[in-house]
Structures are given as C-alpha cells and as structure tokens.
Design an enzyme around this catalytic site. Structure first.
Site: not given
Ligand code: F6P
Length: 528
Positions: A268-269, A212, A495, A206, A354, A385
């Site tokens: 995001g989620r 990462e 972060k 987003k 979250e 199990h």
């Molecule tokens: O974990 C935090 C967060 O902002 C999530 O809500 C989101 O889905 C994820 O990081 C990834 O963010 P982005 O889509 O901006 O890379």
C-alpha cells in the site's frame, strides 16, 4: 556472515560511540578542511551532504561492516528479483517493477510482470488523454473539470504529496481533491462545492474494503445517482477504480473496463507508482508521470549498483541507524526547504513508520534493539518558527534531513536566496552551536546532526529520485534490524475493535469493555 560477527560489530560501534561522545563536530571541521568532500555523495541528480554528522571515517567503516554482516547484497538482489521477502504475508515486494521504464523482464512465478505493468501504463495514458480532451465526459456529456481521489494511507498520501509537489507541472485544467478520512465533512465539502455532472471520482483502494474509503465512495455514489434521478448507469461515467479487487469493484457498480488494476506484490505505501498514481498522471500528464517513474528508476539503479559507501540510500540508512541505536535518538525530522514539498513529511511518515515500526523480528522474536524512529517534519522556514527551538536547545538530539532545490520554482530570485540561506544557516547553527558565558539561556550546545539533500530543481524526475531514496533507506534499516518492513499488522487491531464498537453503537448498547471505554461509549453515543 554469522550472527556472532554481526554482534561483534554492533559492540564495536557501541564502544566507538563512547569514544566519540564528547567530540564536537566543530572540531572535526576545524581539523579537516575537506570533510565535506569525504562525506558527500553526488549522483548528478541528488547530492547527499552528510559531513555535519558525528561520524569519522572509522564510524563509516564500522557501519559498512555492519551492513556487510547483514547480507545486504543478497537481500537487495532478493527484493529486485521478486523473492517473497514479505515473509509474513508470503509476498514479493516489487514496486520497483512499476517504475522499470527500461521494461527489462521481471519474472514472478514464471511470468514477466512487465506485461501487466505496461498494459496499465497504456491504459493510464489513454484515459488521461481522454479526460483532458473531453473524449471521456460525464454522464450528461459535460467535460470533466474536477477529479476526486478517494483513498487513505498509502492509497492517498503519495499521490496527494506528488500532485502538490509538482504543481508547476500540472498540464490539465482539472482541479484535484482528496477525500481520505471517514469524517464525512471531507466528502460533504466536496459535494457542496462541486458540480456532479463535471466530477470524476477515482476510488483508490488496494483491497476495496477499507472502511473509510468505502463509506466515502458510497456517499459519492449516492450523490451522483441522486443527481441523475436514480439512474445508476451514471456510475460508469463518474467512477473509476484503482484496485486489486475486481469482484468488489464490479459489485460497487464500476465497470471492469474502468478499473485500473495492480497486484498484491505492491505494498500500500509503495503504491503511488501503480494505478494508484492515476490522479497524479491526470494532473501532470502521462509524459511527466513517466519522468517521475524514470527518476525513481534511476534511483533504483543507483541503489542496486553503487558501492555502499557511494550509495545514497545506504549511507542515509546507516547514519540514521547510528543515531537510533547508538545515540538513543528516538526520532528524526525532515524539513524540505520547498513549500511545494509540504506534504513530503506526511508521506515519509507512513513509509517509514508503517514499515519499520516493528517490535518483533523476522525470526518471531522480540527485537533486542530499537527499530523504526518517529518521523515528523514541516517545511523550512515555517518549521524554524515552530519546533526548531527544541532541535537547537532541547535536551534530546533530533537528527534532521534538509531537502533543498538550487533553482526555484518561481521568479522571485531574492526570496529563493533567502530560503536557501536559511537552510544553510540552520544546519550550520545546529552543528556549531554558540557559547554564551554570560547568558546561559543563549547557550546553544551545537553538535546536532543534519543531512542535506540537494537537487538542482524540483521536477517529476528529481521527486521520483527523492522518494525512491527514502524507500530504499527504510528497506536497508529494516534489513539490518531483521524486521519485515513490508507488512503492517499494527493497523489491524484498532480496525477490528472499531467495527465491534460501531455495531454496538448502532444497537445502542455497549458490549464488554474496560471501564474507561464503557464510560466514554456512554458519553459519545448518549446511551446513559
Ligand atoms: O493503514 C493500513 C493500510 O493497509 C495501508 O497500508 C494502506 O495503504 C491503507 O491501509 C489503505 O488500504 P487500501 O488501499 O486497501 O484501501
């Protein structure tokens, strides 16, 4: 309704819990032969059976009173209509518009957001068909055989889960891989196994700034450019972006034409329903992707229109809150009796924790009552199990949701019967328990609650339904707790500190930290 009225209902629920504390569900079932019918909701698409809970009709009435005292109808309408209910970020929460297959107008700031939604659908459809037919090929003209979805959190979990869940509906001859972690072993594994000429990277972010994702995207870009002997033009054929940040996407070298956009009103989620779902669309085809949206759309309408006592997300939320706030249950478990749903608990974990892992309410005050539960889970029968021992005989009550499909996704009927028999047996055992006067170790207290969610078969449509049910459940709970379920500042601090420590590691000298971090820094980066 006033704060006072809500507090009074809260007190009544606490008093009611005291009275119910020593009641066993076994007796409730013995006294009421139609208990199942009284405490189940069947929408045709999904059945919620919630009679194996420590509740009576009075409990339900009180919980529904609590809901009414929380301005439920007003808040629900506010969400669907695009009000800025994500107050801390001043944003609308409109993921429901992304699955509005009826295409009815959804107005935000005087503009119908459906225009954008429909144009992205069209773009996703054209693109998936082009990849499938080979009209979209790699830089050397080779047909794409592998897609690599690079993203993390909400930009990966939903899509990864849905692609696995819907394996029986894969239409493309593509293989899909997910790269999420900054641990480069994931991207290295992909680069070692795949052919750059037939690989397409979907960069799902987003913000298009996530550490990462950008690190993995850069590694992938270097790999492609190196393969084509430095020709950066190759990037346009091997990368597409799923993002809101056009500037960063184009700076990375991805053509704006190859960006699938969405807006800041998609959390995001909740973003699998947006362009972030392109990998799902590529794997199951646009027709099935639309059925996934349709399932969620029908669940949205159910949530919007069904009376609270016949409303699956509402009742799931209220029963969950009953244990969280009145029985001190810190967590709940979700066990899908379907291996295809192996990643469902991982997806749910983010959506729930979250959203509702919040300590401060929307008024800026510390929450007086417990909020979001810890969520964990694994498919039955594997989970039986593993952690089920604690659910049966541990000292904590762990409410559980079981999810099952009447029809199997294979042809080995005898094993499907075994699977469903196990699901029913576990719920029965957790509820009834077992006396064991002679051998105390074999005593099962029982009275351990479960919900069973049953679909006819696991399909794009029913998966869409199930996902939306949980999203709305979480919204209802957050609303009663008066927290903002749509921000996630809790992920920020770590972060920021990671960036600081990384800069120090690159210089080879630790900054000012606590003694533990300083010592660990020295060992990790061999600075002493
Ligand atoms: O974990 C935090 C967060 O902002 C999530 O809500 C989101 O889905 C994820 O990081 C990834 O963010 P982005 O889509 O901006 O890379």
């Amino acid at each position: 309704m006033s704060k006072k009225a809500k507090a009074e209902i809260w007190d009544k629920l606490a008093a009611h819990q005291k009275k119910l504390k020593n009641t066993h569900m076994r007796d409730m079932f013995a006294e009421d032969p139609v208990r199942f019918r009284k405490f189940s909701i069947d929408t045709g698409a999904v059945l919620l059976a919630y009679s194996k809970n420590i509740i009576t009709e009075k409990t339900r009435t009180l919980l529904l009173d609590l809901l009414a005292a929380s301005d439920f109808e007003k808040m629900r309408a506010a969400m669907f209509s695009g009000a800025r209910i994500n107050v801390t970020e001043d944003r609308a929460v409109l993921h429901t518009a992304l699955r509005n297959v009826a295409e009815t107008p959804v107005m935000l700031d005087g503009k119908d957001v459906m225009d954008d939604v429909k144009s992205v659908w069209e773009k996703m459809q054209n693109f998936s068909e082009a990849v499938e037919s080979g009209a979209w090929a790699g830089f050397s003209g080779e047909k794409i055989t592998d897609i690599v979805h690079i993203g993390i959190g909400g930009s990966a979990l939903g899509a990864d889960m849905a692609i696995d869940a819907l394996k029986n509906f894969h239409v493309a001859k593509l293989s899909c891989h997910f790269v999420t972690n900054v641990d480069a072993i994931e991207i290295c594994d992909v680069m070692r196994r795949l052919n750059p000429e037939t690989t397409l990277f979907l960069i799902a972010s987003k913000s298009f700034t996530t550490q990462e994702t950008m690190a993995n995207a850069q590694a992938a870009r270097d790999w492609i450019v190196k393969h084509y002997e430095g020709d950066t033009a190759a990037v346009t054929r091997h990368f597409v972006a799923l993002s809101t940040n056009k500037k960063a996407v184009t700076a990375f070298g991805i053509d704006a034409e190859n960006m699938f956009p969405f807006r800041d009103w998609v959390g995001g989620r909740f973003s699998m329903w947006s362009a972030i779902g392109l990998s799902v669309c590529l794997m199951i085809g646009f027709k099935n992707f639309k059925l996934l949206l349709e399932g969620a759309y029908d669940a949205d309408r159910h949530f919007e229109k069904a009376p609270p006592e016949e409303n699956i997300p509402v009742m799931l939320a209220l029963v969950g809150l009953w244990y969280r706030n009145f029985w001190d249950a810190p967590c709940y478990s979700v066990a899908p009796y379907a291996s295809r749903l192996k990643k469902f608990p991982l997806w749910l974990q983010q959506v729930d924790m979250e959203s509702n892992g919040k300590y401060v309410d929307i008024h800026g005050k510390t929450c007086k009552n417990a909020t979001g539960p810890i969520v964990f889970g694994y498919p039955g029968t594997d989970a039986q199990h593993s952690y089920f021992q604690l659910m049966h005989q541990g000292t904590d009550m762990i409410p559980a949701d079981f999810i099952g499909a009447v029809k199997s996704d294979h042809t080995v009927d005898s094993q499907h019967r075994m699977l469903l028999a196990n699901m029913l047996a576990q719920a029965e055992a957790l509820m009834t328990g077992q006396d064991s006067p002679d051998e105390p170790a074999r005593f099962f207290p029982g009275n351990r609650p479960t919900n069973t969610l049953l679909v006819d078969a696991l399909t794009p449509y029913t998966l869409g339904w199930l996902m939306a049910v949980y999203e709305h459940k979480i919204f209802v709970q957050g609303m009663i707790w008066e927290i903002n379920s749509f921000d996630q500042f809790g992920v920020e601090l770590g972060k920021v500190l990671a960036d600081k420590i990384l800069a120090e590691a690159e210089k080879g000298k630790a900054g000012k930290h606590d003694n533990s971090t300083t010592e660990l820094f020295a060992r990790c980066f061999k600075t002493s």
